[in-house]
Write a protein that holds these residues in place. Structure first.
Motif, PDB file in Angstrom:
ATOM      1  N   LEU A 241      41.232  31.761  35.859  1.00 49.34           N
ATOM      2  CA  LEU A 241      41.164  32.743  37.636  1.00 49.34           C
ATOM      3  C   LEU A 241      42.656  32.531  37.744  1.00 49.34           C
ATOM      4  O   LEU A 241      43.062  33.795  38.011  1.00 49.34           O
ATOM      5  CB  LEU A 241      40.347  31.526  38.352  1.00 49.34           C
ATOM      6  CG  LEU A 241      40.359  32.719  39.406  1.00 49.34           C
ATOM      7  CD1 LEU A 241      39.729  33.787  39.813  1.00 49.34           C
ATOM      8  CD2 LEU A 241      39.329  31.811  40.847  1.00 49.34           C
TER       9      LEU A 241
ATOM     10  N   CYS B  11      43.393  38.144  46.420  1.00 49.68           N
ATOM     11  CA  CYS B  11      42.637  39.163  45.302  1.00 49.68           C
ATOM     12  C   CYS B  11      42.782  39.399  43.792  1.00 49.68           C
ATOM     13  O   CYS B  11      43.699  39.135  43.580  1.00 49.68           O
ATOM     14  CB  CYS B  11      42.333  39.635  46.411  1.00 49.68           C
ATOM     15  SG  CYS B  11      43.449  41.047  46.532  1.00 49.68           S
TER      16      CYS B  11
ATOM     17  N   LYS C  38      41.319  44.984  37.811  1.00 51.76           N
ATOM     18  CA  LYS C  38      40.086  45.275  38.440  1.00 51.76           C
ATOM     19  C   LYS C  38      39.645  46.814  37.119  1.00 51.76           C
ATOM     20  O   LYS C  38      38.521  46.487  36.699  1.00 51.76           O
ATOM     21  CB  LYS C  38      40.066  46.066  39.663  1.00 51.76           C
ATOM     22  CG  LYS C  38      39.980  44.455  40.543  1.00 51.76           C
ATOM     23  CD  LYS C  38      38.983  45.336  41.604  1.00 51.76           C
ATOM     24  CE  LYS C  38      39.692  44.592  43.510  1.00 51.76           C
ATOM     25  NZ  LYS C  38      39.153  44.736  44.487  1.00 51.76           N
TER      26      LYS C  38
ATOM     27  N   THR D 217      35.756  30.200  45.081  1.00 46.12           N
ATOM     28  CA  THR D 217      36.205  31.060  43.241  1.00 46.12           C
ATOM     29  C   THR D 217      35.361  32.509  43.907  1.00 46.12           C
ATOM     30  O   THR D 217      35.891  33.381  43.646  1.00 46.12           O
ATOM     31  CB  THR D 217      35.361  30.431  42.448  1.00 46.12           C
ATOM     32  OG1 THR D 217      36.389  29.523  42.027  1.00 46.12           O
ATOM     33  CG2 THR D 217      35.465  31.294  41.558  1.00 46.12           C
TER      34      THR D 217
ATOM     35  N   LEU E 140      36.757  36.347  44.324  1.00 50.60           N
ATOM     36  CA  LEU E 140      36.056  37.347  43.437  1.00 50.60           C
ATOM     37  C   LEU E 140      34.962  38.885  43.804  1.00 50.60           C
ATOM     38  O   LEU E 140      35.068  39.897  44.033  1.00 50.60           O
ATOM     39  CB  LEU E 140      35.251  36.493  41.860  1.00 50.60           C
ATOM     40  CG  LEU E 140      35.728  35.718  41.475  1.00 50.60           C
ATOM     41  CD1 LEU E 140      34.654  35.333  40.376  1.00 50.60           C
ATOM     42  CD2 LEU E 140      37.261  36.769  40.388  1.00 50.60           C
TER      43      LEU E 140
ATOM     44  N   GLU F 180      33.124  41.126  42.961  1.00 50.43           N
ATOM     45  CA  GLU F 180      33.976  41.864  41.416  1.00 50.43           C
ATOM     46  C   GLU F 180      33.131  40.356  40.718  1.00 50.43           C
ATOM     47  O   GLU F 180      33.401  40.578  40.176  1.00 50.43           O
ATOM     48  CB  GLU F 180      35.289  41.417  41.034  1.00 50.43           C
ATOM     49  CG  GLU F 180      36.110  43.294  41.291  1.00 50.43           C
ATOM     50  CD  GLU F 180      36.519  43.201  42.441  1.00 50.43           C
ATOM     51  OE1 GLU F 180      35.974  44.857  42.907  1.00 50.43           O
ATOM     52  OE2 GLU F 180      36.561  42.736  43.123  1.00 50.43           O
ATOM     53  N   LYS F 181      32.720  39.880  40.881  1.00 49.03           N
ATOM     54  CA  LYS F 181      31.503  38.311  40.712  1.00 49.03           C
ATOM     55  C   LYS F 181      30.456  38.796  39.291  1.00 49.03           C
ATOM     56  O   LYS F 181      30.456  38.433  38.705  1.00 49.03           O
ATOM     57  CB  LYS F 181      31.347  36.994  41.730  1.00 49.03           C
ATOM     58  CG  LYS F 181      30.049  37.865  42.498  1.00 49.03           C
ATOM     59  CD  LYS F 181      29.650  36.791  43.751  1.00 49.03           C
ATOM     60  CE  LYS F 181      28.518  36.992  44.582  1.00 49.03           C
ATOM     61  NZ  LYS F 181      29.117  38.609  45.352  1.00 49.03           N
TER      62      LYS F 181
ATOM     63  N   ILE G 108      29.836  31.986  36.001  1.00 49.88           N
ATOM     64  CA  ILE G 108      31.366  31.963  36.556  1.00 49.88           C
ATOM     65  C   ILE G 108      31.199  30.292  36.570  1.00 49.88           C
ATOM     66  O   ILE G 108      30.231  29.829  37.227  1.00 49.88           O
ATOM     67  CB  ILE G 108      31.530  32.534  37.591  1.00 49.88           C
ATOM     68  CG1 ILE G 108      31.082  33.748  38.028  1.00 49.88           C
ATOM     69  CG2 ILE G 108      32.896  31.627  38.421  1.00 49.88           C
ATOM     70  CD1 ILE G 108      30.777  34.442  38.992  1.00 49.88           C
TER      71      ILE G 108
END
Length: 211
Positions: free
Chosen positions: A12, A83, A89, A112, A116, A119-120, A126
């Motif tokens: 990340l 972000c 993205k 986290t 995200l 967008e997770k 994850i």
């Protein structure tokens, strides 16, 4: 479809996001709140490791839980500017059409998921410190992804920006790509690995590696 699925796993911090300003501010505020004098220069050397291990490495053995809690609270309060950028993205959405995607990070789950945001949903898995017994460079997080998704090692790529990401992938015996825009060190000048110059490269390189 078991062994045929392909997955790209991302670190990340430094790979999907630029969180250095947040780290610097959070450490500065933590120092002030607790009367500490932790140098960001020393802290920065170990970015990629779990927070308590970073503290160990810079010689701080007392009050680790208090320091970590204080740091994370300040980090959460200042996450607005942290972000995934639009261009990243866009690439992730393209990759998602071909491959499974995952995140394996040393950042805690609360921050986290906050970073995200929606967008997770792009990620099949994850994995954060709460999901493992041992953090990087231990490959336990990668093993969890492999066993849960029933992937073959040849169908896995890990993209990171630190020595600890590289070592986790090496121990796991899967492909590793180094993100040069991240928090890299001189360690990588001595090692023959593929160095990504920009995020958009991942599309082309992954096609070659998965052939």
């Amino acid at each position: 479809m078991g062994g045929k699925k392909k997955i790209i796993v991302f670190d990340l911090d430094g790979v999907l996001i630029n969180s250095k300003k947040n780290m610097q501010l959070s450490l500065k505020l933590t120092n002030k709140a607790l009367g500490l004098n932790i140098s960001f220069k020393n802290y920065e050397k170990y970015i990629g490791l779990p927070f308590n291990i970073i503290l160990e490495n810079i010689g701080i053995k007392k009050n680790q839980k208090l320091i970590e809690k204080t740091y994370k609270n300040f980090s959460l309060k200042n996450l607005k500017q942290t972000c995934i950028e639009k261009n990243i993205k866009k690439v992730l959405k393209k990759l998602k059409k071909k491959y499974d995607l995952a995140v394996f990070t040393s950042k805690d789950k609360t921050r986290t998921l906050r970073i995200l945001k929606k967008e997770k949903n792009l990620f099949n898995y994850i994995i954060t410190p709460e999901d493992v017994d041992y953090g990087k460079p231990n490959p336990q997080g990668l093993k969890i992804i492999k066993s849960t998704g029933k992937y073959e090692k040849k169908n896995m790529i890990y993209i990171g920006d630190s020595e600890y990401d590289y070592l986790a992938a090496k121990k796991m015996k899967i492909k590793y790509l180094h993100a040069t825009w991240g928090y890299s060190s001189n360690f990588f000048k001595k090692i023959d690995i593929y160095k990504l110059k920009k995020f958009q490269e991942i599309e082309e390189v992954s096609l070659k590696l998965f052939q």
